[in-house]
Design a protein around this motif. Sequence first.
Motif, PDB file in Angstrom:
ATOM      1  N   UNK A  62      60.259  16.601  23.354  1.00 30.60           N
ATOM      2  CA  UNK A  62      60.316  16.787  24.805  1.00 30.60           C
ATOM      3  C   UNK A  62      59.845  18.181  25.199  1.00 30.60           C
ATOM      4  N   UNK A  63      60.259  19.182  24.415  1.00 27.78           N
ATOM      5  CA  UNK A  63      59.889  20.559  24.747  1.00 27.78           C
ATOM      6  C   UNK A  63      58.442  20.884  24.400  1.00 27.78           C
ATOM      7  N   UNK A  64      57.921  20.285  23.349  1.00 25.44           N
ATOM      8  CA  UNK A  64      56.552  20.550  22.907  1.00 25.44           C
ATOM      9  C   UNK A  64      55.795  19.244  22.723  1.00 25.44           C
ATOM     10  N   UNK A  65      55.296  18.633  23.827  1.00 25.41           N
ATOM     11  CA  UNK A  65      54.555  17.385  23.703  1.00 25.41           C
ATOM     12  C   UNK A  65      53.319  17.568  22.827  1.00 25.41           C
ATOM     13  N   UNK A  66      52.950  16.522  22.139  1.00 23.79           N
ATOM     14  CA  UNK A  66      51.846  16.597  21.179  1.00 23.79           C
ATOM     15  C   UNK A  66      50.533  17.018  21.843  1.00 23.79           C
ATOM     16  N   UNK A  67      50.226  16.492  23.012  1.00 27.73           N
ATOM     17  CA  UNK A  67      48.971  16.830  23.690  1.00 27.73           C
ATOM     18  C   UNK A  67      48.889  18.278  24.111  1.00 27.73           C
ATOM     19  N   UNK A  68      49.994  18.851  24.562  1.00 26.54           N
ATOM     20  CA  UNK A  68      49.987  20.240  25.020  1.00 26.54           C
ATOM     21  C   UNK A  68      49.937  21.226  23.871  1.00 26.54           C
ATOM     22  N   UNK A  69      50.688  20.964  22.826  1.00 28.75           N
ATOM     23  CA  UNK A  69      50.707  21.910  21.712  1.00 28.75           C
ATOM     24  C   UNK A  69      49.380  21.907  20.979  1.00 28.75           C
ATOM     25  N   UNK A  70      48.698  20.758  20.931  1.00 28.57           N
ATOM     26  CA  UNK A  70      47.396  20.686  20.270  1.00 28.57           C
ATOM     27  C   UNK A  70      46.353  21.507  21.036  1.00 28.57           C
ATOM     28  N   UNK A  71      46.355  21.429  22.366  1.00 30.39           N
ATOM     29  CA  UNK A  71      45.400  22.183  23.179  1.00 30.39           C
ATOM     30  C   UNK A  71      45.637  23.678  23.044  1.00 30.39           C
ATOM     31  N   UNK A  72      46.887  24.089  22.888  1.00 30.27           N
ATOM     32  CA  UNK A  72      47.204  25.500  22.752  1.00 30.27           C
ATOM     33  C   UNK A  72      46.705  26.048  21.429  1.00 30.27           C
ATOM     34  N   UNK A  73      46.759  25.241  20.384  1.00 28.68           N
ATOM     35  CA  UNK A  73      46.321  25.695  19.070  1.00 28.68           C
ATOM     36  C   UNK A  73      44.812  25.878  19.014  1.00 28.68           C
ATOM     37  N   UNK A  74      44.059  25.139  19.839  1.00 31.52           N
ATOM     38  CA  UNK A  74      42.601  25.221  19.818  1.00 31.52           C
ATOM     39  C   UNK A  74      42.077  26.463  20.528  1.00 31.52           C
ATOM     40  N   UNK A  75      42.841  27.075  21.407  1.00 35.06           N
ATOM     41  CA  UNK A  75      42.381  28.232  22.169  1.00 35.06           C
ATOM     42  C   UNK A  75      42.349  29.459  21.256  1.00 35.06           C
ATOM     43  N   UNK A  76      41.215  30.144  21.293  1.00 31.35           N
ATOM     44  CA  UNK A  76      41.093  31.349  20.469  1.00 31.35           C
ATOM     45  C   UNK A  76      41.626  32.548  21.250  1.00 31.35           C
ATOM     46  N   UNK A  77      41.805  33.648  20.551  1.00 29.62           N
ATOM     47  CA  UNK A  77      42.280  34.869  21.199  1.00 29.62           C
ATOM     48  C   UNK A  77      41.301  35.340  22.268  1.00 29.62           C
ATOM     49  N   UNK A  78      39.998  35.166  22.013  1.00 29.26           N
ATOM     50  CA  UNK A  78      38.983  35.582  22.984  1.00 29.26           C
ATOM     51  C   UNK A  78      39.100  34.765  24.276  1.00 29.26           C
TER      52      UNK A  78
END
Length: 114
Positions: free
Chosen positions: A6-22
């Motif tokens: 509930x706190x970390x839905x699969x779709x949201x956490x996956x998109x966050x991991x793809x974002x680079x620091x830049x």
Amino acid sequence: MDVESLLNPAGESHALMEASDKEIYQCVIDSIVAHENIEINGGDDVDEDIPIEPHPTRRDVLKAVSTINRYIDDRNDPITRKFEAILGSFKRQLRLEATTSLKETVITDFFQKS
């Protein structure tokens, strides 16, 4: 379903991991620049064509308080009595403000000099 999903839905956490620091840095910088240039770019998205409703006058508010008091006169529960006391205090405050905002005059102010 557990709390973790509930706190970390699969779709949201996956998109966050793809974002680079830049990319994260660039988004933050773009946000700061947009915030600094808000006046240059026309401010917020408030539609200027919609007329702004004027604030009610003191007289309108006092009439509304009287109407509410007439409505709650027949009710006899603790919340209603508290509300009635608050409205009474508000009404006294409005009348005090009206009294203190009066301008002193003398009788000669009402006659024209010729």
